[in-house]
Design a protein around this motif. Structure first.
Motif: not given
Length: 653
Positions: A156-161, A163-170, A326-332
């Protein structure tokens, strides 16, 4: 199918001449419903009885024992001495030499900044040293959890485009993984992870190892435009569609260091005393490759490097955790999957080395320790960590004595973060790929797979489904398929319980499966059956149909022999029936009525406590309480009813 030696008149006479004392079947001691619930609750959630150590102790002793239970470091800490410290320093420095390059490599595998891998090798080991119960577990990032986290979040999230959101989700996924793990420990629900059978794990780990290795082709070949998919076909397609991007300099360096790492691994496997060879090889590879790149300016000739890394200790990251949006389900979902996998691996590794040193690892304590470790880690810029097999094996072989080895490793990583980060600027990505491949190769356990094939073909099918599902579909779906098949196997065993026909072994009072023991003989006039599973709503219909079929087969055999049916008694051996429910009680009552209409009598043998209790409660007409209905052994049941058959035979003559 007719059992062997189905009829033997001499055998019938031999049975008749035996004199057997009949023992009364006693009901269990009466207990209140509250007592039963208390026992069931205790055996379900507290099978290890953790409170037994507090019985008969003073308040002060109870407080000390409680503190030691929560913080195991208080148990061994007061006994710590200089000799133990010397051993732990050696093992701590050894695993640090492995943890530093692996931490950087696994972070890249998870599509995270390399520095996060080092952060994750600093804080979590300190937390585990205080809360963990294993002396040998070496904590840090692991390949499989890194792969799963990276692949699931990247959907759902690109670590390249971004990266901050990807890190937050991690970090958020790590928090939920830790919350799930700690909750299992606090609620004592660790049996949930038992649904990951050995066959599932062997197949899953092997498949994931191959996927991880294939992903490293990007680094080993120097490809810049690589597929984001994880399957075998997309990866190989991407490799051969981008042959123009292959870099011979990268391939040469990668091949040389991969051979070197595999060679050192082979040496350590052949001679365990030389564990330090494979333990130090990754760090040595990083140092040599960095020097080569720096000396020959190889970054200008197609060899990609890590680049500048941030110096300093872990920055706080609690403000980066996502609990809404919107990404809560993904991280859970990601936290749940990575939490289960990393927890299973950590506990399995801890128990393996505990067995070698003859001490106990508390599974629930480990769940709490690993869970809290990840919760704290998510707030200090760390991603999912657990006990890795490769590092723990090195830790064990290096002679670690306590969890202080984790503290030594953590301090070494801290020094690296503070002082040595500029040295990694020219470290080539190709060497990190070679390190990852060398590490995950050990996850492919061919001897274990062969052993599973020899023992249980259905388990091997589960293994294959996990393996092929991971390779051709996706990591998480492959795991889900294997778990689903394992659960189906359990349901099949519940709904189709094993039931066998018993016969007597001549010259003894022993009754065994007719198809297993060829010398066993069927007793004329008796159909003796053994049910070897709990009887409940899921299997009563099957058992009714199976018993009816046995009776029909018995009567058909007599009809083919052109003689009147000799079957008079149906004996059910209930020794292996540990429990029944309401449907189970109805099964016995309905079976009795059906048999009475056919002129047959139902006899029960050795019903266990719960079975007797429930049958007596439902037995309004005292049908099951008659002395000729329940017996303690099959021998007593046969002996008691043989006279009836003999008298009927005499009257018929």
């Amino acid at each position: 199918m007719e059992p062997p030696n189905a009829s033997n008149s001499h055998f019938a006479v031999e049975i008749a001449t035996m004199e057997t004392e009949v023992h009364r079947v006693a009901p269990p001691p009466r207990r209140s419903t509250l007592q039963k619930l208390k026992t069931r609750f205790k055996e379900t959630l507290f099978p290890d009885d953790p409170l037994r150590q507090f019985k008969g102790q003073s308040s002060k002793t109870k407080f000390i024992l409680g503190a030691q239970y929560i913080f195991p470091i208080l148990q061994w800490g007061p006994k710590y001495n200089l000799n133990l410290l010397k051993s732990d320093i050696v093992s701590g420095l050894t695993i640090a030499s492995l943890a530093i390059p692996q931490g950087i490599s696994y972070a890249k595998l998870a599509n995270l900044p390399p520095i996060v891998g080092l952060y994750s090798s600093f804080v979590p080991p300190l937390v585990y040293a205080v809360l963990g119960s294993s002396r040998d577990l070496a904590v840090g990032p692991v390949s499989i959890a890194s792969l799963i986290m990276g692949s699931m979040l990247r959907q759902e999230v690109s670590p390249v485009k971004d990266p901050i959101l990807f890190l937050q989700l991690a970090f958020s996924s790590t928090f939920f993984a830790g919350l799930f793990q700690a909750s299992l420990g606090f609620l004592r629900l660790g049996f949930i992870i038992d649904f990951l059978s050995k066959a599932t794990l062997v197949g899953f780990m092997a498949g994931a190892a191959i996927i991880v290795s294939l992903q490293q082709l990007k680094s080993l070949l120097g490809i810049k435009h690589f597929t984001k998919q994880m399957g075998l076909v997309p990866v190989l397609t991407s490799v051969f569609h981008n042959t123009k991007e292959w870099s011979w300099q990268t391939i040469l360096m990668g091949f040389c260091f991969l051979v070197f790492l595999l060679f050192t691994r082979h040496i350590s496997m052949r001679k365990p005393k030389l564990f330090w060879v494979s333990a130090g090889a990754p760090l040595l590879s990083v140092m040599l490759s960095t020097l080569l790149v720096f000396a020959f300016k190889a970054e200008n000739h197609g060899i990609s490097v890590i680049g500048k890394l941030q110096e300093g200790l872990n920055p706080p990251s609690w403000n980066m955790l996502h609990f809404h949006g919107s990404h809560l389900g993904l991280v859970m979902k990601t936290g749940l999957v990575t939490g289960i996998i990393s927890l299973t691996e950590g506990i399995a590794v801890g128990r393996t080395f505990a067995a070698l040193k003859n001490y106990q690892v508390d599974g629930n304590k480990e769940m709490i320790a690993i869970g809290l470790m990840n919760i704290v880690g998510s707030s200090t810029s760390c991603y999912v960590t657990t006990g890795a097999f490769s590092r723990s094996a090195v830790n064990h072989n290096a002679g670690c004595k306590t969890a202080v080895s984790n503290i030594i490793m953590s301090v070494t990583v801290m020094v690296t973060l503070l002082l040595l980060m500029p040295l990694f600027q020219y470290t080539p990505n190709v060497v990190l790929g070679a390190i990852i491949i060398t590490a995950v190769i050990g996850l492919i356990d061919i001897p274990a797979a062969y052993q599973i094939w020899k023992i249980d073909k259905f388990d091997f099918l589960v293994l294959l489904c996990a393996f092929l599902g991971v390779i051709f579909i996706s990591v998480e779906e492959g795991l889900a398929i294997a778990v689903g098949i394992s659960i189906f196997k359990v349901l099949l065993q519940i709904t189709r319980p094993k039931a066998v026909m018993l016969g007597n072994i001549p010259g003894t009072n022993i009754y065994r499966d007719l198809h297993h023991y060829q010398q066993a003989l069927r007793v004329p006039g008796f159909l003796i059956l053994s049910i070897e599973a709990p009887i409940n709503f899921a299997n009563t219909t099957y058992l009714k149909e199976r018993i009816s079929r046995w009776i029909e087969e018995y009567e058909a055999e007599d009809e083919n022999a052109k003689k009147q049916s000799t079957i008079k008694f149906i004996i059910l051996d209930l020794s292996a029936v540990s429990a029944i429910d309401t449907n189970g009680v109805s099964f016995f009552k309905d079976l009795r009525m059906v048999l009475e209409k056919k002129g047959l009598e139902l006899v029960l043998v050795n019903p266990l406590g719960e079975v007797i209790e429930k049958l007596q409660r439902a037995d309004d007409y005292r049908e099951f309480a008659r002395p000729d209905c329940m017996f303690l052994t099959v021998e007593e049941a046969v002996a008691a009813h043989l006279s009836t058959i003999k008298n009927q035979s005499s009257n018929h003559v």
